[in-house]
Design a protein around this motif. Structure first.
Motif, PDB file in Angstrom:
ATOM      1  N   GLN A   1       0.822  -1.209   0.000  1.00 25.36           N
ATOM      2  CA  GLN A   1       0.000   0.000   0.000  1.00 25.36           C
ATOM      3  C   GLN A   1       0.856   1.260   0.000  1.00 25.36           C
ATOM      4  OE1 GLN A   1      -2.296  -1.043   3.450  1.00 25.36           O
ATOM      5  NE2 GLN A   1      -4.077  -1.668   2.261  1.00 25.36           N
ATOM      6  N   ASN A   2       2.095   1.136   0.418  1.00 28.59           N
ATOM      7  CA  ASN A   2       3.033   2.247   0.374  1.00 28.59           C
ATOM      8  C   ASN A   2       3.899   2.213  -0.881  1.00 28.59           C
ATOM      9  OD1 ASN A   2       3.271   4.050   3.029  1.00 28.59           O
ATOM     10  ND2 ASN A   2       2.594   2.002   3.619  1.00 28.59           N
ATOM     11  N   GLY A   3       3.574   1.294  -1.816  1.00 28.85           N
ATOM     12  CA  GLY A   3       4.321   1.220  -3.058  1.00 28.85           C
ATOM     13  C   GLY A   3       5.738   0.720  -2.872  1.00 28.85           C
ATOM     14  N   ALA A   4       5.940  -0.189  -1.930  1.00 30.90           N
ATOM     15  CA  ALA A   4       7.296  -0.655  -1.616  1.00 30.90           C
ATOM     16  C   ALA A   4       7.321  -2.163  -1.455  1.00 30.90           C
ATOM     17  CB  ALA A   4       7.802   0.007  -0.328  1.00 30.90           C
ATOM     18  N   THR A   5       8.516  -2.712  -1.573  1.00 31.52           N
ATOM     19  CA  THR A   5       8.727  -4.102  -1.210  1.00 31.52           C
ATOM     20  C   THR A   5       8.905  -4.178   0.298  1.00 31.52           C
ATOM     21  OG1 THR A   5      11.130  -3.978  -1.398  1.00 31.52           O
ATOM     22  CG2 THR A   5       9.890  -4.509  -3.414  1.00 31.52           C
ATOM     23  N   LEU A   6       8.860  -5.379   0.845  1.00 28.53           N
ATOM     24  CA  LEU A   6       9.037  -5.549   2.280  1.00 28.53           C
ATOM     25  C   LEU A   6      10.422  -5.074   2.706  1.00 28.53           C
ATOM     26  CD1 LEU A   6       7.186  -6.556   4.493  1.00 28.53           C
ATOM     27  CD2 LEU A   6       8.242  -8.813   4.300  1.00 28.53           C
ATOM     28  N   GLU A   7      11.424  -5.325   1.858  1.00 34.08           N
ATOM     29  CA  GLU A   7      12.786  -4.891   2.171  1.00 34.08           C
ATOM     30  C   GLU A   7      12.879  -3.362   2.183  1.00 34.08           C
ATOM     31  OE1 GLU A   7      17.380  -5.483   0.535  1.00 34.08           O
ATOM     32  OE2 GLU A   7      15.707  -6.484  -0.457  1.00 34.08           O
ATOM     33  N   GLN A   8      12.252  -2.712   1.203  1.00 32.52           N
ATOM     34  CA  GLN A   8      12.260  -1.246   1.154  1.00 32.52           C
ATOM     35  C   GLN A   8      11.520  -0.660   2.353  1.00 32.52           C
ATOM     36  OE1 GLN A   8      10.441  -0.938  -2.722  1.00 32.52           O
ATOM     37  NE2 GLN A   8      12.342  -0.291  -3.697  1.00 32.52           N
ATOM     38  N   PHE A   9      10.416  -1.300   2.729  1.00 29.94           N
ATOM     39  CA  PHE A   9       9.648  -0.864   3.884  1.00 29.94           C
ATOM     40  C   PHE A   9      10.504  -0.941   5.145  1.00 29.94           C
ATOM     41  CE2 PHE A   9       6.105  -1.891   7.014  1.00 29.94           C
ATOM     42  CZ  PHE A   9       5.721  -0.576   7.153  1.00 29.94           C
ATOM     43  N   SER A  10      11.229  -2.037   5.297  1.00 29.01           N
ATOM     44  CA  SER A  10      12.099  -2.212   6.455  1.00 29.01           C
ATOM     45  C   SER A  10      13.192  -1.156   6.490  1.00 29.01           C
ATOM     46  CB  SER A  10      12.723  -3.615   6.421  1.00 29.01           C
ATOM     47  OG  SER A  10      13.613  -3.792   7.504  1.00 29.01           O
ATOM     48  N   GLN A  11      13.786  -0.860   5.327  1.00 29.49           N
ATOM     49  CA  GLN A  11      14.841   0.149   5.254  1.00 29.49           C
ATOM     50  C   GLN A  11      14.302   1.529   5.632  1.00 29.49           C
ATOM     51  OE1 GLN A  11      16.216  -0.299   1.238  1.00 29.49           O
ATOM     52  NE2 GLN A  11      17.482  -2.102   1.691  1.00 29.49           N
ATOM     53  N   SER A  12      13.081   1.831   5.173  1.00 26.46           N
ATOM     54  CA  SER A  12      12.485   3.121   5.489  1.00 26.46           C
ATOM     55  C   SER A  12      12.219   3.256   6.979  1.00 26.46           C
ATOM     56  CB  SER A  12      11.183   3.300   4.707  1.00 26.46           C
ATOM     57  OG  SER A  12      10.611   4.554   4.974  1.00 26.46           O
ATOM     58  N   LEU A  13      11.748   2.175   7.600  1.00 25.75           N
ATOM     59  CA  LEU A  13      11.528   2.196   9.048  1.00 25.75           C
ATOM     60  C   LEU A  13      12.838   2.439   9.778  1.00 25.75           C
ATOM     61  CD1 LEU A  13       9.072  -0.825   9.378  1.00 25.75           C
ATOM     62  CD2 LEU A  13       8.504   1.581   9.714  1.00 25.75           C
ATOM     63  N   ASN A  14      13.889   1.758   9.325  1.00 20.43           N
ATOM     64  CA  ASN A  14      15.200   1.926   9.967  1.00 20.43           C
ATOM     65  C   ASN A  14      15.681   3.366   9.877  1.00 20.43           C
ATOM     66  OD1 ASN A  14      15.477  -0.741  10.806  1.00 20.43           O
ATOM     67  ND2 ASN A  14      16.406  -1.389   8.880  1.00 20.43           N
ATOM     68  N   SER A  15      15.388   4.004   8.728  1.00 20.66           N
ATOM     69  CA  SER A  15      15.820   5.392   8.556  1.00 20.66           C
ATOM     70  C   SER A  15      15.100   6.326   9.519  1.00 20.66           C
ATOM     71  CB  SER A  15      15.573   5.846   7.107  1.00 20.66           C
ATOM     72  OG  SER A  15      14.187   5.994   6.851  1.00 20.66           O
ATOM     73  N   GLU A  16      13.929   5.908  10.024  1.00 21.92           N
ATOM     74  CA  GLU A  16      13.184   6.692  11.006  1.00 21.92           C
ATOM     75  C   GLU A  16      13.531   6.295  12.431  1.00 21.92           C
ATOM     76  OE1 GLU A  16       9.000   6.746  10.375  1.00 21.92           O
ATOM     77  OE2 GLU A  16       9.167   7.018   8.220  1.00 21.92           O
ATOM     78  N   GLY A  17      14.485   5.365  12.593  1.00 20.53           N
ATOM     79  CA  GLY A  17      14.874   4.933  13.926  1.00 20.53           C
ATOM     80  C   GLY A  17      13.993   3.862  14.513  1.00 20.53           C
ATOM     81  N   VAL A  18      13.217   3.171  13.662  1.00 21.67           N
ATOM     82  CA  VAL A  18      12.327   2.100  14.114  1.00 21.67           C
ATOM     83  C   VAL A  18      12.803   0.789  13.503  1.00 21.67           C
ATOM     84  CG1 VAL A  18       9.946   1.278  14.206  1.00 21.67           C
ATOM     85  CG2 VAL A  18      10.412   3.732  14.134  1.00 21.67           C
ATOM     86  N   THR A  19      13.052  -0.214  14.323  1.00 19.15           N
ATOM     87  CA  THR A  19      13.473  -1.497  13.788  1.00 19.15           C
ATOM     88  C   THR A  19      12.270  -2.245  13.237  1.00 19.15           C
ATOM     89  OG1 THR A  19      13.156  -2.746  15.834  1.00 19.15           O
ATOM     90  CG2 THR A  19      15.266  -1.611  15.561  1.00 19.15           C
ATOM     91  N   TYR A  20      12.551  -3.187  12.351  1.00 17.51           N
ATOM     92  CA  TYR A  20      11.474  -3.987  11.765  1.00 17.51           C
ATOM     93  C   TYR A  20      10.766  -4.790  12.852  1.00 17.51           C
ATOM     94  CZ  TYR A  20       9.093  -7.144   8.524  1.00 17.51           C
ATOM     95  OH  TYR A  20       8.149  -7.852   7.837  1.00 17.51           O
ATOM     96  N   ALA A  21      11.530  -5.272  13.836  1.00 15.94           N
ATOM     97  CA  ALA A  21      10.937  -6.052  14.933  1.00 15.94           C
ATOM     98  C   ALA A  21       9.985  -5.177  15.756  1.00 15.94           C
ATOM     99  CB  ALA A  21      12.036  -6.632  15.827  1.00 15.94           C
ATOM    100  N   GLN A  22      10.376  -3.915  16.005  1.00 14.35           N
ATOM    101  CA  GLN A  22       9.491  -3.011  16.743  1.00 14.35           C
ATOM    102  C   GLN A  22       8.201  -2.753  15.971  1.00 14.35           C
ATOM    103  OE1 GLN A  22      12.266   0.250  17.153  1.00 14.35           O
ATOM    104  NE2 GLN A  22      12.469  -0.086  19.359  1.00 14.35           N
ATOM    105  N   ALA A  23       8.341  -2.556  14.659  1.00 12.16           N
ATOM    106  CA  ALA A  23       7.160  -2.311  13.829  1.00 12.16           C
ATOM    107  C   ALA A  23       6.231  -3.521  13.849  1.00 12.16           C
ATOM    108  CB  ALA A  23       7.578  -1.987  12.399  1.00 12.16           C
ATOM    109  N   ARG A  24       6.792  -4.726  13.734  1.00  6.94           N
ATOM    110  CA  ARG A  24       5.980  -5.945  13.755  1.00  6.94           C
ATOM    111  C   ARG A  24       5.178  -6.035  15.049  1.00  6.94           C
ATOM    112  NH1 ARG A  24       6.586 -10.722  10.923  1.00  6.94           N
ATOM    113  NH2 ARG A  24       6.413 -11.896  12.866  1.00  6.94           N
ATOM    114  N   GLU A  25       5.831  -5.758  16.171  1.00  4.85           N
ATOM    115  CA  GLU A  25       5.144  -5.910  17.447  1.00  4.85           C
ATOM    116  C   GLU A  25       4.071  -4.841  17.631  1.00  4.85           C
ATOM    117  OE1 GLU A  25       5.189  -8.537  19.447  1.00  4.85           O
ATOM    118  OE2 GLU A  25       6.381  -9.242  17.738  1.00  4.85           O
ATOM    119  N   ARG A  26       4.338  -3.625  17.120  1.00  2.65           N
ATOM    120  CA  ARG A  26       3.313  -2.588  17.223  1.00  2.65           C
ATOM    121  C   ARG A  26       2.098  -2.954  16.375  1.00  2.65           C
ATOM    122  NH1 ARG A  26       1.098   0.764  20.692  1.00  2.65           N
ATOM    123  NH2 ARG A  26      -0.464   1.959  19.538  1.00  2.65           N
TER     124      ARG A  26
END
Length: 440
Positions: free
Chosen positions: A126-151
């Motif tokens: 829905q954000n026009g990204a692959t899962l890897e790109q989504f993870s990289q974008s989260l990291n750039s905001e200081g959020v780990t993929y694991a934190q995002a999953r749990e939220r």
């Protein structure tokens, strides 16, 4: 790719809690450690700020949530309320989340990894990204993929609790649907939508008969080539004598009065010519929604088998293959479904699912059903619910225009009533809860 913020991504998946006047979206951006703790000098300690039934809210949890809410409000350009007001609103939201998560725990509600993975992939798409790109974008905001999953797991649990407790309070009658469809708002919402492209061969005010005939000939040639299947964009590209482009989606009531009568009679892909004081128009209907909606429906039945503590995944797959072989050898599908299927809703009906439309079933089931010939029993396959033995009984083309209009009306009314009931339910569980507030 769109700019990906976790707060924005979460709203694609769930509706934020309407517990406070401010719709404060929370993310898992890490809060500064010094703001989330009490420093005694000798050692770092946390403390309880509130007891909520059988749970507690910690100072570090509240402080981190306040910092995240402040960051999100600033990022959205909204004015921050006074500190004590923001803190109280965030605290109230944490109380409501705690109460709902305790309900989920008591009910044994779980979000398994398969569901969570699908949700993460859906948010990325829905954000026009692959899962890897989504993870990289989260990291750039200081959020780990694991934190995002749990939220997101937490938000999905909250949504499940709300749906389980509020949906049963929402009742939509047939008369309400009829009244809504008869209203101006209902007719606007459910009226047909047209995706149109428009071209104009214009006529200056002082055009003579020869120039007028030339313009008419150009418009006629354009119309003929469009109806022969040529590309609209290619036909008008680089032409100074033709103006036009994509008009996008328009509801029937939003169409210019000149175009509306011609558009109403067009089929998808067809073009028509019109004349006005400004020149010769060519209008093409690219796509139509909400009128003459014919879809392919499938009638199918299945047997659902689930792995368990006494039957492994491999043994479940093996049983599914054995049942398929027995059916192909002449055993009655109906009897085996009643004996073995763990789909409570269809087992007693011999596995019958009735007529289903595209998108009504989970992706894995839809894919398997679409690839199974009529009358055949497909190879066993796995969805997030377990292993399926599937038989496609029949297929048909069905006009679902009226059904879709009623579904749109029902969904609109349900969403409106759901929010009203949710607000009332949240107030009720808060009033009935034991909340002992310590020093905040």
């Amino acid at each position: 790719m769109k700019s990906l913020h976790l707060a924005g991504a979460l709203t694609l998946l769930v509706t934020q809690l309407a517990a406070t006047p401010l719709a404060i979206a929370q993310t898992d951006e890490p809060a500064p450690a010094t703001a989330a703790i009490v420093n005694t000098g000798a050692q770092t300690l946390d403390r309880v700020v509130a007891i909520v039934d059988d749970d507690v809210i910690l100072y570090s949890e509240l402080q981190g949530a306040v910092l995240r809410a402040s960051a999100n409000l600033r990022r959205s350009g909204r004015e921050l309320p006074p500190d004590d007001q923001l803190r109280r609103q965030v605290f109230d939201q944490l109380v409501l989340e705690s109460l709902q998560l305790q309900m989920a725990d008591r009910a044994g509600a779980r979000i398994n990894d398969t569901e969570l993975n699908e949700a993460m992939e859906r948010i990325a798409r829905q954000n026009g990204a692959t899962l890897e790109q989504f993870s990289q974008s989260l990291n750039s905001e200081g959020v780990t993929y694991a934190q995002a999953r749990e939220r997101i797991r937490r938000e999905m649990l909250l949504q499940r609790v709300q749906q389980g407790n509020v949906n049963q309070r929402v009742q939509i009658t047939d008369q309400e649907i009829e009244n809504f469809l008869d209203s101006a708002q209902g007719q606007s919402l459910t009226s047909p939508q047209f995706h149109l492209k428009h071209a104009l061969v214009s006529l200056p005010a002082d055009t003579d008969s020869a120039a007028r005939a030339d313009a008419k000939q150009k418009a006629g040639e354009l119309l003929k080539r469009l109806n022969n299947g040529e590309s609209f964009e290619r036909l008008i590209a680089g032409r100074a004598d033709v103006q036009g482009g994509d008009l996008g989606w328009r509801r029937s009531e939003d169409l210019p009065s000149l175009l509306a009568p011609a558009v109403a009679n067009l089929r998808e892909g067809q073009a028509a010519g019109l004349e006005s004081a400004s020149g010769f128009h060519v209008i093409q209907l690219v796509e139509l929604r909400g009128k003459g909606e014919v879809i392919q429906q499938t009638k199918a039945r299945h047997i659902l088998l689930k792995a368990s503590a006494i039957r492994t995944e491999e043994q479940t797959e093996q049983l599914a293959n054995e049942l398929r072989n027995r059916i192909q050898a002449g055993a009655a599908f109906t009897e085996l479904a009643r004996q073995y299927s763990e789909d409570i809703g269809s087992a007693m009906e011999g596995g019958e699912l009735g007529w289903t439309s595209p998108g009504q079933l989970v992706d894995a089931f839809q894919t398997a059903m679409d690839s199974t010939p009529k009358g055949a029993i497909g190879a066993p396959f796995r969805s997030r619910y377990g292993w399926h033995v599937l038989q496609v009984e029949d297929r048909r083309q069905q006009d679902v225009t009226d059904e879709m209009r009623r579904t749109m009306a029902r969904n609109y009314l349900h969403q409106r009533k759901f929010q009203e009931e949710l607000d009332g339910w949240l107030r009720k569980i808060r009033d009935e809860a034991y909340v002992d507030i310590k020093k905040m």
